[in-house]
Design a protein around this motif. Structure first.
Motif, PDB file in Angstrom:
ATOM      1  N   ILE A 365     -32.774  12.864  -6.666  1.00  0.00           N
ATOM      2  CA  ILE A 365     -32.001  11.942  -7.321  1.00  0.00           C
ATOM      3  C   ILE A 365     -31.111  12.228  -8.155  1.00  0.00           C
ATOM      4  CG2 ILE A 365     -33.858  10.121  -7.170  1.00  0.00           C
ATOM      5  CD1 ILE A 365     -34.344  10.500 -10.092  1.00  0.00           C
ATOM      6  N   GLY A 366     -31.085  13.741  -8.259  1.00  0.00           N
ATOM      7  CA  GLY A 366     -30.005  14.144  -9.154  1.00  0.00           C
ATOM      8  C   GLY A 366     -29.692  15.629  -9.029  1.00  0.00           C
ATOM      9  N   MET A 367     -30.612  16.351  -9.499  1.00  0.00           N
ATOM     10  CA  MET A 367     -30.440  17.952  -9.505  1.00  0.00           C
ATOM     11  C   MET A 367     -30.133  18.427  -8.012  1.00  0.00           C
ATOM     12  SD  MET A 367     -29.777  19.241 -12.300  1.00  0.00           S
ATOM     13  CE  MET A 367     -30.326  21.066 -11.730  1.00  0.00           C
ATOM     14  N   GLY A 368     -30.793  17.686  -7.118  1.00  0.00           N
ATOM     15  CA  GLY A 368     -30.849  18.370  -5.690  1.00  0.00           C
ATOM     16  C   GLY A 368     -29.238  18.421  -4.983  1.00  0.00           C
ATOM     17  N   PHE A 369     -28.506  17.554  -5.483  1.00  0.00           N
ATOM     18  CA  PHE A 369     -26.920  17.920  -4.811  1.00  0.00           C
ATOM     19  C   PHE A 369     -25.778  17.473  -5.983  1.00  0.00           C
ATOM     20  CE2 PHE A 369     -28.461  13.988  -2.921  1.00  0.00           C
ATOM     21  CZ  PHE A 369     -27.437  13.029  -3.306  1.00  0.00           C
ATOM     22  N   LEU A 370     -26.003  16.952  -6.916  1.00  0.00           N
ATOM     23  CA  LEU A 370     -25.022  16.257  -7.782  1.00  0.00           C
ATOM     24  C   LEU A 370     -24.235  17.580  -8.181  1.00  0.00           C
ATOM     25  CD1 LEU A 370     -26.505  13.057  -9.629  1.00  0.00           C
ATOM     26  CD2 LEU A 370     -24.506  13.462  -7.702  1.00  0.00           C
ATOM     27  N   PRO A 371     -24.876  18.895  -8.548  1.00  0.00           N
ATOM     28  CA  PRO A 371     -24.133  19.825  -9.267  1.00  0.00           C
ATOM     29  C   PRO A 371     -22.887  20.229  -8.081  1.00  0.00           C
ATOM     30  CG  PRO A 371     -26.401  20.506  -9.681  1.00  0.00           C
ATOM     31  CD  PRO A 371     -26.488  19.165  -8.797  1.00  0.00           C
ATOM     32  N   GLN A 372     -23.338  20.213  -6.786  1.00  0.00           N
ATOM     33  CA  GLN A 372     -22.287  20.499  -5.847  1.00  0.00           C
ATOM     34  C   GLN A 372     -21.072  19.402  -5.932  1.00  0.00           C
ATOM     35  OE1 GLN A 372     -25.607  21.168  -5.182  1.00  0.00           O
ATOM     36  NE2 GLN A 372     -25.047  23.273  -5.549  1.00  0.00           N
ATOM     37  N   VAL A 373     -21.568  18.143  -6.057  1.00  0.00           N
ATOM     38  CA  VAL A 373     -20.532  16.951  -6.042  1.00  0.00           C
ATOM     39  C   VAL A 373     -19.525  17.205  -7.407  1.00  0.00           C
ATOM     40  CG1 VAL A 373     -20.224  14.530  -6.560  1.00  0.00           C
ATOM     41  CG2 VAL A 373     -22.053  15.312  -4.928  1.00  0.00           C
ATOM     42  N   ILE A 374     -20.156  17.613  -8.445  1.00  0.00           N
ATOM     43  CA  ILE A 374     -19.467  17.791  -9.736  1.00  0.00           C
ATOM     44  C   ILE A 374     -18.474  19.039  -9.380  1.00  0.00           C
ATOM     45  CG2 ILE A 374     -19.692  18.634 -11.792  1.00  0.00           C
ATOM     46  CD1 ILE A 374     -22.057  17.218 -12.205  1.00  0.00           C
ATOM     47  N   VAL A 375     -18.945  20.027  -8.672  1.00  0.00           N
ATOM     48  CA  VAL A 375     -17.926  21.058  -8.488  1.00  0.00           C
ATOM     49  C   VAL A 375     -16.835  20.911  -7.485  1.00  0.00           C
ATOM     50  CG1 VAL A 375     -17.776  23.290  -7.003  1.00  0.00           C
ATOM     51  CG2 VAL A 375     -19.561  22.789  -8.260  1.00  0.00           C
ATOM     52  N   SER A 376     -16.766  19.886  -6.801  1.00  0.00           N
ATOM     53  CA  SER A 376     -15.842  19.310  -6.219  1.00  0.00           C
ATOM     54  C   SER A 376     -14.647  18.371  -6.807  1.00  0.00           C
ATOM     55  CB  SER A 376     -16.207  18.447  -4.726  1.00  0.00           C
ATOM     56  OG  SER A 376     -16.539  17.320  -5.398  1.00  0.00           O
ATOM     57  N   GLU A 377     -15.085  17.956  -8.151  1.00  0.00           N
ATOM     58  CA  GLU A 377     -14.212  17.135  -8.991  1.00  0.00           C
ATOM     59  C   GLU A 377     -13.692  18.121 -10.166  1.00  0.00           C
ATOM     60  OE1 GLU A 377     -16.706  13.167  -8.764  1.00  0.00           O
ATOM     61  OE2 GLU A 377     -17.312  14.570 -10.470  1.00  0.00           O
ATOM     62  N   LEU A 378     -14.451  19.022 -10.660  1.00  0.00           N
ATOM     63  CA  LEU A 378     -13.856  19.578 -11.967  1.00  0.00           C
ATOM     64  C   LEU A 378     -12.392  20.680 -11.877  1.00  0.00           C
ATOM     65  CD1 LEU A 378     -17.150  20.518 -13.700  1.00  0.00           C
ATOM     66  CD2 LEU A 378     -15.879  18.343 -13.870  1.00  0.00           C
ATOM     67  N   PHE A 379     -12.150  20.958 -10.769  1.00  0.00           N
ATOM     68  CA  PHE A 379     -11.192  21.812 -10.651  1.00  0.00           C
ATOM     69  C   PHE A 379      -9.706  21.361 -10.095  1.00  0.00           C
ATOM     70  CE2 PHE A 379     -14.853  24.642 -10.199  1.00  0.00           C
ATOM     71  CZ  PHE A 379     -14.714  25.704 -11.186  1.00  0.00           C
ATOM     72  N   PRO A 380      -8.568  21.653 -10.775  1.00  0.00           N
ATOM     73  CA  PRO A 380      -7.483  21.086 -10.410  1.00  0.00           C
ATOM     74  C   PRO A 380      -6.986  21.699  -8.999  1.00  0.00           C
ATOM     75  CG  PRO A 380      -6.985  22.922 -11.958  1.00  0.00           C
ATOM     76  CD  PRO A 380      -8.500  22.703 -12.001  1.00  0.00           C
ATOM     77  N   ASN A 381      -5.922  21.024  -8.374  1.00  0.00           N
ATOM     78  CA  ASN A 381      -5.719  21.483  -7.021  1.00  0.00           C
ATOM     79  C   ASN A 381      -5.241  22.975  -6.758  1.00  0.00           C
ATOM     80  OD1 ASN A 381      -5.215  19.866  -4.455  1.00  0.00           O
ATOM     81  ND2 ASN A 381      -3.202  20.567  -4.567  1.00  0.00           N
ATOM     82  N   ASN A 382      -4.490  23.379  -7.755  1.00  0.00           N
ATOM     83  CA  ASN A 382      -4.128  24.751  -7.463  1.00  0.00           C
ATOM     84  C   ASN A 382      -4.973  25.692  -7.447  1.00  0.00           C
ATOM     85  OD1 ASN A 382      -4.402  24.395 -10.439  1.00  0.00           O
ATOM     86  ND2 ASN A 382      -2.849  25.783 -10.952  1.00  0.00           N
ATOM     87  N   VAL A 383      -6.230  25.392  -7.953  1.00  0.00           N
ATOM     88  CA  VAL A 383      -7.289  26.565  -8.159  1.00  0.00           C
ATOM     89  C   VAL A 383      -8.554  26.002  -7.298  1.00  0.00           C
ATOM     90  CG1 VAL A 383      -6.584  27.945 -10.025  1.00  0.00           C
ATOM     91  CG2 VAL A 383      -8.050  26.041 -10.275  1.00  0.00           C
ATOM     92  N   LYS A 384      -8.381  24.795  -6.884  1.00  0.00           N
ATOM     93  CA  LYS A 384      -9.768  24.106  -6.159  1.00  0.00           C
ATOM     94  C   LYS A 384     -10.428  24.951  -5.375  1.00  0.00           C
ATOM     95  CE  LYS A 384     -10.135  19.638  -5.985  1.00  0.00           C
ATOM     96  NZ  LYS A 384     -10.198  18.244  -5.656  1.00  0.00           N
ATOM     97  N   ALA A 385      -9.611  25.566  -4.365  1.00  0.00           N
ATOM     98  CA  ALA A 385     -10.192  26.405  -3.417  1.00  0.00           C
ATOM     99  C   ALA A 385     -11.068  27.430  -4.258  1.00  0.00           C
ATOM    100  CB  ALA A 385      -9.378  27.001  -2.439  1.00  0.00           C
ATOM    101  N   PHE A 386     -10.593  28.164  -5.033  1.00  0.00           N
ATOM    102  CA  PHE A 386     -11.252  29.201  -5.601  1.00  0.00           C
ATOM    103  C   PHE A 386     -12.400  28.867  -6.181  1.00  0.00           C
ATOM    104  CE2 PHE A 386      -6.783  30.810  -5.963  1.00  0.00           C
ATOM    105  CZ  PHE A 386      -6.969  32.108  -4.847  1.00  0.00           C
ATOM    106  N   GLY A 387     -12.480  27.669  -7.067  1.00  0.00           N
ATOM    107  CA  GLY A 387     -13.541  26.960  -7.795  1.00  0.00           C
ATOM    108  C   GLY A 387     -14.262  26.699  -6.792  1.00  0.00           C
ATOM    109  N   MET A 388     -14.227  25.914  -5.643  1.00  0.00           N
ATOM    110  CA  MET A 388     -15.336  25.594  -4.677  1.00  0.00           C
ATOM    111  C   MET A 388     -15.999  26.882  -4.009  1.00  0.00           C
ATOM    112  SD  MET A 388     -15.539  22.112  -4.474  1.00  0.00           S
ATOM    113  CE  MET A 388     -16.165  22.033  -2.903  1.00  0.00           C
ATOM    114  N   THR A 389     -15.092  27.898  -3.809  1.00  0.00           N
ATOM    115  CA  THR A 389     -15.783  29.046  -3.561  1.00  0.00           C
ATOM    116  C   THR A 389     -16.629  29.673  -4.351  1.00  0.00           C
ATOM    117  OG1 THR A 389     -13.870  29.444  -2.056  1.00  0.00           O
ATOM    118  CG2 THR A 389     -15.216  31.245  -2.340  1.00  0.00           C
ATOM    119  N   TYR A 390     -16.155  29.695  -5.508  1.00  0.00           N
ATOM    120  CA  TYR A 390     -17.116  30.300  -6.631  1.00  0.00           C
ATOM    121  C   TYR A 390     -18.458  29.408  -6.663  1.00  0.00           C
ATOM    122  CZ  TYR A 390     -18.732  31.204 -11.296  1.00  0.00           C
ATOM    123  OH  TYR A 390     -19.679  31.708 -12.448  1.00  0.00           O
ATOM    124  N   GLY A 391     -18.254  28.126  -6.677  1.00  0.00           N
ATOM    125  CA  GLY A 391     -19.498  27.297  -6.450  1.00  0.00           C
ATOM    126  C   GLY A 391     -20.443  27.721  -5.382  1.00  0.00           C
TER     127      GLY A 391
END
Length: 455
Positions: A365-391
């Motif tokens: 209901i939360g910890m199972g996948f919300l961290p990955q959802v949050i990763v997709s939201e927290l980085f600006p467009n110019n480093v989003k690929a790097f941020g998602m790859t870091y996640g």
């Protein structure tokens, strides 16, 4: 949040097509648990050893790490949509290799391709979903991806033990071929198109994704302004650590994903039958059927999270999930602790089975996948690929390390030692979320960046 079906339908249709491959990825992730017993049989088409059993998982995870540079390149070079379809085509080849295997080397090739394709999809799909979604529905649609992964784990657990070895591979091929066939229903991300100065195509894509055209110009201008602001400087990997807001995002996702895996997910899922057997729960339940129940509860719980995340917000669901997960792990830990020190617990051997069911519900209901959802939201467009790859890197590393941690401590001390550790981490995850994780419910991606800069 009131769900308006007409408004969300075009976004849901694109999300459905994009996440068909997530079902296949879930099947790949859970492949070893139901399939390895089939490969051990005398009638198996492939002869394997104990070392092979270990390295089928290892090769899958390691190939994901090796695929990271390719992933970063593809999502920014050819776009989110084409990166998703490239991953799907790679996964399709992997299923063909696995399903037709007559030699262990062919199985390894299939698992390696599966790991690489899963890595690309892990980055590209959440990125795509977060960028095509209106802020009112972004939590629902980005969560949907990880729910489809769970559907895949349930599907292979329900099918593989009761059918010939090649059947899961056939299902995987059908799903991926279907996705590739209907991929024209997926418009490219307007964010990506604007970042490549393809404004007309971006406007057309946004129009396809929005049933309500009334405010389309305002939304398009907001996206264009956000992309322009974020692209004033070309992003570099070092910006993740040198830019203050990015550094905050990195800290948040590092701790959340650490808590996610050191709350025992990979260890529990990949050792579910072993835990039940050693708890003597096999005397009161059917272990094979229990696996189907366990994954079904995960799917139902994750579906609840998908449907309510935009109403309750991610923060409250993460806190509740972490606390309840900790409680379930504590119950199982105490049981094994008592068992280890000679207490007769056979009369209550049903307790771990029911506590694990509680764990399946609480974790998803939360910890199972919300961290990955949050990763997709927290980085600006110019480093989003790097941020998602870091996640993605953290996902692979913490998954692997938590498994080794569990197996090592269990071998030398028993189940209760690693499970007590997972319990503590789950409770600490709730504390960290309360104090440090921002609520992103109802905020545009640009507003989230402003919030991180002001923290």
């Amino acid at each position: 949040m009131k769900l308006h079906l007409v408004d969300i339908l075009p976004q849901f249709a694109a999300s459905f097509v994009a996440t068909l491959s997530s079902i296949s990825d879930g099947m790949h992730y859970a492949w070893s648990a139901p399939v390895l017993p089939l490969l051990r049989e005398e009638t198996s088409p492939v002869t394997i050893t104990k070392i092979d059993e270990i390295w089928f998982e290892g090769s899958y995870l390691i190939s994901g790490l090796l695929g990271l540079p390719i992933t970063v390149y593809l999502v920014d070079k050819i776009g989110r949509k084409k990166a998703i379809l490239t991953a799907s085509a790679t996964s399709l080849v992997s299923w063909i290799l696995i399903g037709s295997s007559r030699h262990v080397a062919q199985l390894y090739c299939g698992r390696i391709l599966a790991g690489a394709s899963g890595d690309m999809a892990y980055v590209a799909i959440p990125m795509y979903l977060s960028e095509i979604s209106n802020e009112k529905y972004r939590g629902l649609l980005t969560s949907y991806d990880f729910n489809m992964v769970l559907v895949g784990t349930l599907l292979i657990s329900a099918v593989a033990p009761f059918t010939p070895y090649y059947v899961p591979a056939v299902i995987g091929v059908i799903l991926l071929a279907l996705q590739l066939a209907i991929s024209p229903l997926m418009p490219e991300s307007p964010y990506f198109l604007l970042s490549k100065n393809r404004a007309e195509e971006a406007k057309t894509a946004l129009e396809k994704l929005r049933a309500n055209q009334a405010n389309i110009d305002d939304e398009f201008n907001e996206i264009a302004e956000a992309v322009q602001k974020q692209n004033t400087q070309k992003g570099k990997y070092t910006d993740l650590f040198l830019v203050k807001s990015n550094r905050r995002a990195v800290t948040i996702i590092t701790v959340l994903i650490l808590c996610q895996f050191f709350s025992g997910f990979s260890a529990v899922v990949m050792n579910l039958h072993t835990i039940l057997d050693e708890a003597d729960s096999g005397d009161v339940i059917n272990v094979e059927k229990y696996g189907i129940i366990f994954y079904s509860l995960m799917v139902l719980s994750a579906t609840f999270c998908c449907l309510t995340v935009d109403k309750f917000g991610k923060k409250i669901l993460l806190i509740v999930s972490s606390v309840l997960t900790g409680v379930c792990l504590l119950i199982i830990s105490i049981y094994f602790n008592l068992q280890k020190f000679g207490v007769d617990v056979k009369s209550v051997s049903w307790i771990p089975a029911y506590a694990l069911m509680g764990y399946a519900v609480a974790f998803k209901i939360g910890m199972g996948f919300l961290p990955q959802v949050i990763v997709s939201e927290l980085f600006p467009n110019n480093v989003k690929a790097f941020g998602m790859t870091y996640g993605d890197f953290l996902f692979i590393v913490f998954s692997f390390v938590s498994l080794i941690f569990y197996q090592y401590l269990n071998y030398f001390y028993g189940h209760y030692v690693p499970l007590y550790t997972f319990t503590v981490v789950a409770f600490l995850g709730a504390v960290f979320t309360y104090y440090f994780v921002p609520e992103t419910k109802g905020k545009t991606l640009d507003q989230i960046q402003t919030m991180l800069q002001e923290m």
